[in-house]
Design a protein around this motif. Structure first.
Motif, PDB file in Angstrom:
ATOM      1  N   ILE A 310       0.832  -1.203   0.000  1.00  0.00           N
ATOM      2  CA  ILE A 310       0.000   0.000   0.000  1.00  0.00           C
ATOM      3  C   ILE A 310       0.870   1.258   0.000  1.00  0.00           C
ATOM      4  O   ILE A 310       0.578   2.229  -0.703  1.00  0.00           O
ATOM      5  CB  ILE A 310      -0.948  -0.007   1.211  1.00  0.00           C
ATOM      6  CG1 ILE A 310      -1.959  -1.152   1.071  1.00  0.00           C
ATOM      7  CG2 ILE A 310      -1.682   1.324   1.335  1.00  0.00           C
ATOM      8  CD1 ILE A 310      -2.774  -1.401   2.310  1.00  0.00           C
ATOM      9  N   GLU A 311       1.954   1.243   0.785  1.00  0.00           N
ATOM     10  CA  GLU A 311       2.859   2.395   0.825  1.00  0.00           C
ATOM     11  C   GLU A 311       3.511   2.628  -0.533  1.00  0.00           C
ATOM     12  O   GLU A 311       3.663   3.772  -0.973  1.00  0.00           O
ATOM     13  CB  GLU A 311       3.927   2.183   1.904  1.00  0.00           C
ATOM     14  CG  GLU A 311       3.385   2.297   3.318  1.00  0.00           C
ATOM     15  CD  GLU A 311       4.433   1.974   4.367  1.00  0.00           C
ATOM     16  OE1 GLU A 311       5.536   1.506   3.981  1.00  0.00           O
ATOM     17  OE2 GLU A 311       4.168   2.190   5.567  1.00  0.00           O
ATOM     18  N   ARG A 312       3.914   1.556  -1.210  1.00  0.00           N
ATOM     19  CA  ARG A 312       4.537   1.696  -2.532  1.00  0.00           C
ATOM     20  C   ARG A 312       3.542   2.244  -3.551  1.00  0.00           C
ATOM     21  O   ARG A 312       3.895   3.078  -4.391  1.00  0.00           O
ATOM     22  CB  ARG A 312       5.078   0.349  -3.014  1.00  0.00           C
ATOM     23  CG  ARG A 312       6.266  -0.141  -2.227  1.00  0.00           C
ATOM     24  CD  ARG A 312       7.260  -0.878  -3.068  1.00  0.00           C
ATOM     25  NE  ARG A 312       6.700  -1.955  -3.851  1.00  0.00           N
ATOM     26  CZ  ARG A 312       7.394  -2.627  -4.766  1.00  0.00           C
ATOM     27  NH1 ARG A 312       8.656  -2.316  -4.991  1.00  0.00           N
ATOM     28  NH2 ARG A 312       6.836  -3.606  -5.440  1.00  0.00           N
ATOM     29  N   LEU A 313       2.301   1.790  -3.488  1.00  0.00           N
ATOM     30  CA  LEU A 313       1.294   2.277  -4.421  1.00  0.00           C
ATOM     31  C   LEU A 313       0.965   3.745  -4.153  1.00  0.00           C
ATOM     32  O   LEU A 313       0.827   4.535  -5.088  1.00  0.00           O
ATOM     33  CB  LEU A 313       0.034   1.420  -4.317  1.00  0.00           C
ATOM     34  CG  LEU A 313       0.156  -0.011  -4.862  1.00  0.00           C
ATOM     35  CD1 LEU A 313      -1.037  -0.843  -4.437  1.00  0.00           C
ATOM     36  CD2 LEU A 313       0.272   0.005  -6.381  1.00  0.00           C
ATOM     37  N   ASN A 314       0.870   4.112  -2.878  1.00  0.00           N
ATOM     38  CA  ASN A 314       0.570   5.504  -2.547  1.00  0.00           C
ATOM     39  C   ASN A 314       1.713   6.441  -2.922  1.00  0.00           C
ATOM     40  O   ASN A 314       1.497   7.637  -3.152  1.00  0.00           O
ATOM     41  CB  ASN A 314       0.253   5.649  -1.052  1.00  0.00           C
ATOM     42  CG  ASN A 314      -1.178   5.259  -0.722  1.00  0.00           C
ATOM     43  OD1 ASN A 314      -2.105   5.712  -1.366  1.00  0.00           O
ATOM     44  ND2 ASN A 314      -1.353   4.415   0.273  1.00  0.00           N
ATOM     45  N   SER A 315       2.946   5.891  -2.988  1.00  0.00           N
ATOM     46  CA  SER A 315       4.098   6.721  -3.340  1.00  0.00           C
ATOM     47  C   SER A 315       4.048   7.186  -4.794  1.00  0.00           C
ATOM     48  O   SER A 315       4.750   8.125  -5.171  1.00  0.00           O
ATOM     49  CB  SER A 315       5.404   5.942  -3.103  1.00  0.00           C
ATOM     50  OG  SER A 315       5.541   4.884  -4.041  1.00  0.00           O
ATOM     51  N   LEU A 316       3.206   6.534  -5.611  1.00  0.00           N
ATOM     52  CA  LEU A 316       3.079   6.950  -7.013  1.00  0.00           C
ATOM     53  C   LEU A 316       2.377   8.291  -7.135  1.00  0.00           C
ATOM     54  O   LEU A 316       2.513   8.975  -8.149  1.00  0.00           O
ATOM     55  CB  LEU A 316       2.298   5.897  -7.809  1.00  0.00           C
ATOM     56  CG  LEU A 316       2.960   4.527  -7.973  1.00  0.00           C
ATOM     57  CD1 LEU A 316       2.015   3.582  -8.677  1.00  0.00           C
ATOM     58  CD2 LEU A 316       4.266   4.646  -8.747  1.00  0.00           C
ATOM     59  N   GLY A 317       1.608   8.644  -6.105  1.00  0.00           N
ATOM     60  CA  GLY A 317       0.890   9.906  -6.146  1.00  0.00           C
ATOM     61  C   GLY A 317      -0.441   9.774  -6.857  1.00  0.00           C
ATOM     62  O   GLY A 317      -0.718   8.773  -7.518  1.00  0.00           O
ATOM     63  N   PRO A 318      -1.292  10.773  -6.756  1.00  0.00           N
ATOM     64  CA  PRO A 318      -2.606  10.732  -7.410  1.00  0.00           C
ATOM     65  C   PRO A 318      -2.502  11.009  -8.898  1.00  0.00           C
ATOM     66  O   PRO A 318      -1.478  11.481  -9.387  1.00  0.00           O
ATOM     67  CB  PRO A 318      -3.374  11.856  -6.697  1.00  0.00           C
ATOM     68  CG  PRO A 318      -2.304  12.834  -6.308  1.00  0.00           C
ATOM     69  CD  PRO A 318      -1.087  12.003  -5.965  1.00  0.00           C
ATOM     70  N   ILE A 319      -3.600  10.717  -9.610  1.00  0.00           N
ATOM     71  CA  ILE A 319      -3.677  11.048 -11.031  1.00  0.00           C
ATOM     72  C   ILE A 319      -4.008  12.539 -11.142  1.00  0.00           C
ATOM     73  O   ILE A 319      -5.061  12.971 -10.711  1.00  0.00           O
ATOM     74  CB  ILE A 319      -4.771  10.230 -11.738  1.00  0.00           C
ATOM     75  CG1 ILE A 319      -4.502   8.736 -11.561  1.00  0.00           C
ATOM     76  CG2 ILE A 319      -4.860  10.584 -13.202  1.00  0.00           C
ATOM     77  CD1 ILE A 319      -5.603   7.855 -12.096  1.00  0.00           C
ATOM     78  N   LYS A 320      -3.076  13.285 -11.699  1.00  0.00           N
ATOM     79  CA  LYS A 320      -3.279  14.724 -11.809  1.00  0.00           C
ATOM     80  C   LYS A 320      -3.486  15.131 -13.265  1.00  0.00           C
ATOM     81  O   LYS A 320      -2.807  14.646 -14.156  1.00  0.00           O
ATOM     82  CB  LYS A 320      -2.076  15.486 -11.244  1.00  0.00           C
ATOM     83  CG  LYS A 320      -1.896  15.274  -9.741  1.00  0.00           C
ATOM     84  CD  LYS A 320      -0.760  16.102  -9.219  1.00  0.00           C
ATOM     85  CE  LYS A 320      -0.592  15.914  -7.710  1.00  0.00           C
ATOM     86  NZ  LYS A 320       0.514  16.717  -7.174  1.00  0.00           N
ATOM     87  N   LYS A 321      -4.435  16.028 -13.468  1.00  0.00           N
ATOM     88  CA  LYS A 321      -4.699  16.524 -14.807  1.00  0.00           C
ATOM     89  C   LYS A 321      -3.959  17.838 -15.021  1.00  0.00           C
ATOM     90  O   LYS A 321      -3.660  18.573 -14.084  1.00  0.00           O
ATOM     91  CB  LYS A 321      -6.203  16.750 -15.004  1.00  0.00           C
ATOM     92  CG  LYS A 321      -7.014  15.462 -14.884  1.00  0.00           C
ATOM     93  CD  LYS A 321      -8.473  15.727 -15.108  1.00  0.00           C
ATOM     94  CE  LYS A 321      -9.287  14.439 -15.011  1.00  0.00           C
ATOM     95  NZ  LYS A 321     -10.724  14.682 -15.209  1.00  0.00           N
ATOM     96  N   GLN A 322      -3.654  18.113 -16.279  1.00  0.00           N
ATOM     97  CA  GLN A 322      -2.980  19.346 -16.627  1.00  0.00           C
ATOM     98  C   GLN A 322      -3.836  20.545 -16.251  1.00  0.00           C
ATOM     99  O   GLN A 322      -5.029  20.582 -16.536  1.00  0.00           O
ATOM    100  CB  GLN A 322      -2.685  19.351 -18.127  1.00  0.00           C
ATOM    101  CG  GLN A 322      -2.135  20.647 -18.649  1.00  0.00           C
ATOM    102  CD  GLN A 322      -0.798  20.983 -18.035  1.00  0.00           C
ATOM    103  OE1 GLN A 322      -0.237  20.210 -17.271  1.00  0.00           O
ATOM    104  NE2 GLN A 322      -0.299  22.141 -18.349  1.00  0.00           N
ATOM    105  N   THR A 323      -3.229  21.520 -15.592  1.00  0.00           N
ATOM    106  CA  THR A 323      -3.991  22.681 -15.144  1.00  0.00           C
ATOM    107  C   THR A 323      -3.510  23.979 -15.794  1.00  0.00           C
ATOM    108  O   THR A 323      -4.052  25.027 -15.522  1.00  0.00           O
ATOM    109  CB  THR A 323      -3.881  22.826 -13.613  1.00  0.00           C
ATOM    110  OG1 THR A 323      -2.494  22.910 -13.248  1.00  0.00           O
ATOM    111  CG2 THR A 323      -4.489  21.622 -12.925  1.00  0.00           C
ATOM    112  N   ILE A 324      -2.462  23.916 -16.599  1.00  0.00           N
ATOM    113  CA  ILE A 324      -1.938  25.131 -17.230  1.00  0.00           C
ATOM    114  C   ILE A 324      -2.651  25.360 -18.560  1.00  0.00           C
ATOM    115  O   ILE A 324      -2.370  24.713 -19.555  1.00  0.00           O
ATOM    116  CB  ILE A 324      -0.414  25.007 -17.444  1.00  0.00           C
ATOM    117  CG1 ILE A 324       0.276  24.630 -16.125  1.00  0.00           C
ATOM    118  CG2 ILE A 324       0.150  26.287 -18.000  1.00  0.00           C
ATOM    119  CD1 ILE A 324       0.084  25.650 -15.032  1.00  0.00           C
TER     120      ILE A 324
END
Length: 570
Positions: A310-324
């Motif tokens: 779970i820690e390794r999976l969470n280290s990938l971070g969330p799916i972020k969309k382009q905001t610029i």
């Protein structure tokens, strides 16, 4: 697993509470039916042995025995069906989320994880989440229900007997799992590290088989693999021995409860006409609890496995969309690098004051000896590394502000294309799942593989084998180039894609690359001169600085580069 920022377990548990409820309920009813079956069987045997004067005295126990006998396998089947359906659904959603996360953060993941680690995330860690539900969460939840039920049931007969069972079950269902987890934690951590190393080594074996053979270090590789396998087998063997000892102690404690229950029921019911029939009933009802309590302890001892996953999976971070928005609207991004510097440590700078201007559509080559910082510069451009000084802007936007948009901006073609053991069509659809066969045929023809495909009996359904080993090096690069065409990003990075090819194939592949990518920006890192006449600008890096910047024609007038051109023409 208590982390409130967890994105891989808690959200799925909250969204799918109904499935958990039914799974835990069916698990409890299965255990209850087993205990009730043994309880009524014990009563029935004892009562029948006394030759009852009226058959009606044992008719109800007979009916109950049949009912619970049917109920046990029925609830077990329902529990398996419900739990596995729930887990398969959750694992499917988790895999989908993981692929999207890796895809959205591909350059960041590639910069911080080896290929073997990514494969371990995609397979091993997801499997551990599956076991987390089946072997830990469900058994613990049903074990708690069993704990409450047995305590309340015994309280109806005697508070002293209830207190005994309360303490006995506390030892088996709480203390044993805690100490089992505590004592097995280091072994589980070591086992997981060795398993991850094994996957990493296996990945090297597949993707780097030719390099191992060419360097003559096959024996070294096999020795490492053999040593790692022995270490892993030794750790697993220790884990099995620990499990046997733990399960034996649980069985001994349960046997002690059997003896105490037998003595208590004998004292409580002996001499009673009806009550004496309950002695065997109480004793036999204990045995079905053994499996449930053993599963609970086994799941608790493996909790460290799940925590690390779970820690390794969470280290990938969330799916972020382009905001610029400025970058979103600009389909033709240019790159401006101003006084860029970088050092892996404070003692020595790898890059010093690099300046580059790469308008959209231009073709740029970066030359230099091995170790001068060419690959480091690429990682700075794609966002895998952060510069110490200077600026790097894409369409006027600082690179650090769009670090999660690399996937929409860059495609990378390197010397080891990632091709998998599946069909040609599925390899291509990794970047565009919606592409139909006509589109796939179109890009394959563009990269010069139309004739090859026409000669394959299975066409697009031809298996590629692991790492694309069915095809030659040049064909593998063309297939990877076809994938880049499908992806259709404005900037393409070429990280020495032809270094392992012979000169003739290298020239042909580079001609194809410049032809099919003529409307895109190309940043090409190389130490060969083949194909440099096709670039607009050439940068030569030495000692971390730009020693030369100019057109290919101007480079032939440079004293140092002039010699390289002359050697290349020989």
């Amino acid at each position: 697993m208590r982390n409130k920022s967890d994105q891989w377990v808690r959200p799925f548990l909250k969204e799918n509470r109904i499935g958990i409820f039914w799974t835990v309920l069916f698990s409890f009813l299965m255990i209850f039916s087993s205990m009730a079956l043994m309880f009524t069987s014990g009563y029935l045997i004892t009562r029948a042995a006394q030759h009852p004067s009226n058959i009606m005295l044992i008719y109800v126990p007979i009916v109950l025995t049949r009912a619970f006998g049917i109920g046990r396998p029925t609830f077990k089947y329902a529990q398996r069906l419900t739990s596995h359906n729930w887990v398969l659904k959750i694992v499917s959603l988790t895999r989908k989320k993981l692929f999207k996360t890796v895809d959205a953060n591909s350059t960041i993941v590639a910069g911080s994880h080896s290929t073997g680690e990514v494969i371990s995330l995609l397979s091993n860690d997801i499997d551990q989440l599956q076991n987390l539900y089946l072997r830990t969460i469900f058994p613990i939840a049903s074990g708690i229900l069993l704990y409450v039920f047995v305590t309340l049931f015994t309280a109806a007969f005697s508070l002293a007997f209830c207190l005994f069972w309360f303490i006995a079950l506390m030892i088996i269902a709480i203390c044993f799992p805690y100490f089992s987890w505590k004592m097995n934690r280091d072994r589980i951590i070591q086992q997981k590290k060795l398993a991850d190393k094994s996957i990493d080594l296996a990945t090297d074996a597949v993707l780097g088989a030719f390099d191992w053979q060419l360097s003559g270090q096959q024996r070294k590789f096999t020795d490492r693999k053999s040593k790692l396998s022995k270490q892993l087998a030794k750790v697993k063997s220790g884990g099995r021995r620990f499990g046997w000892v733990r399960d034996f102690l649980i069985e001994c404690l349960l046997m002690a409860t059997v003896v105490v229950t037998l003595l208590w029921s004998y004292q409580q019911f002996f001499g009673h006409t009806v009550g004496i029939d309950l002695i065997a009933a109480f004793v036999l009802a204990i045995f079905p609890m053994s499996e449930a309590l053993t599963d609970l302890n086994r799941g608790a001892s493996e909790a460290t496995y799940y925590k690390d996953s779970i820690e390794r999976l969470n280290s990938l971070g969330p799916i972020k969309k382009q905001t610029i928005s400025q970058l979103q609207e600009n389909l033709h991004p240019d790159i401006k690098i101003d006084n860029l510097s970088f050092a892996y440590d404070s003692k020595k700078e790898v890059l010093k004051g690099i300046n580059m201007n790469i308008p959209f559509g231009s073709k740029v080559a970066i030359l230099g000896r091995s170790g001068v910082g060419k690959s480091t510069l690429l990682k700075l451009i794609t966002g895998d590394l952060k510069s110490d000084r200077g600026s790097l802007e894409i369409s006027g936007v600082e690179k650090s502000q769009i670090k999660n948009s690399q996937n929409q901006i860059f495609s990378i073609l390197d010397q080891n294309p990632y091709l998998f053991d599946m069909t040609i069509a599925n390899n291509l659809r990794l970047v565009d799942p919606k592409a139909d066969n006509d589109r796939l045929m179109e890009v394959l023809k563009e990269v010069g593989l139309g004739k090859l495909l026409a000669n394959l009996p299975d066409g697009l359904d031809t298996p590629m084998r692991e790492a694309g080993s069915r095809f030659s090096g040049g064909e593998q690069q063309r297939l990877s180039l076809a994938r880049i065409l499908l992806r259709d990003t404005p900037i393409v990075i070429l990280d020495e894609p032809t270094v392992s090819l012979d000169p003739l194939t290298e020239r042909q592949v580079m001609q194809t690359i410049f032809r099919v990518l003529k409307n895109k920006s190309l940043i090409w890192v190389t130490h060969h001169l083949i194909g440099l006449e096709n670039v607009d600008r050439l940068y030569f890096i030495e000692n971390g600085k730009t020693k030369f910047s100019g057109t290919p024609v101007q480079s032939k007038q440079d004293p140092f580069l002039k010699k390289l051109w002359q050697l290349d023409e020989i």
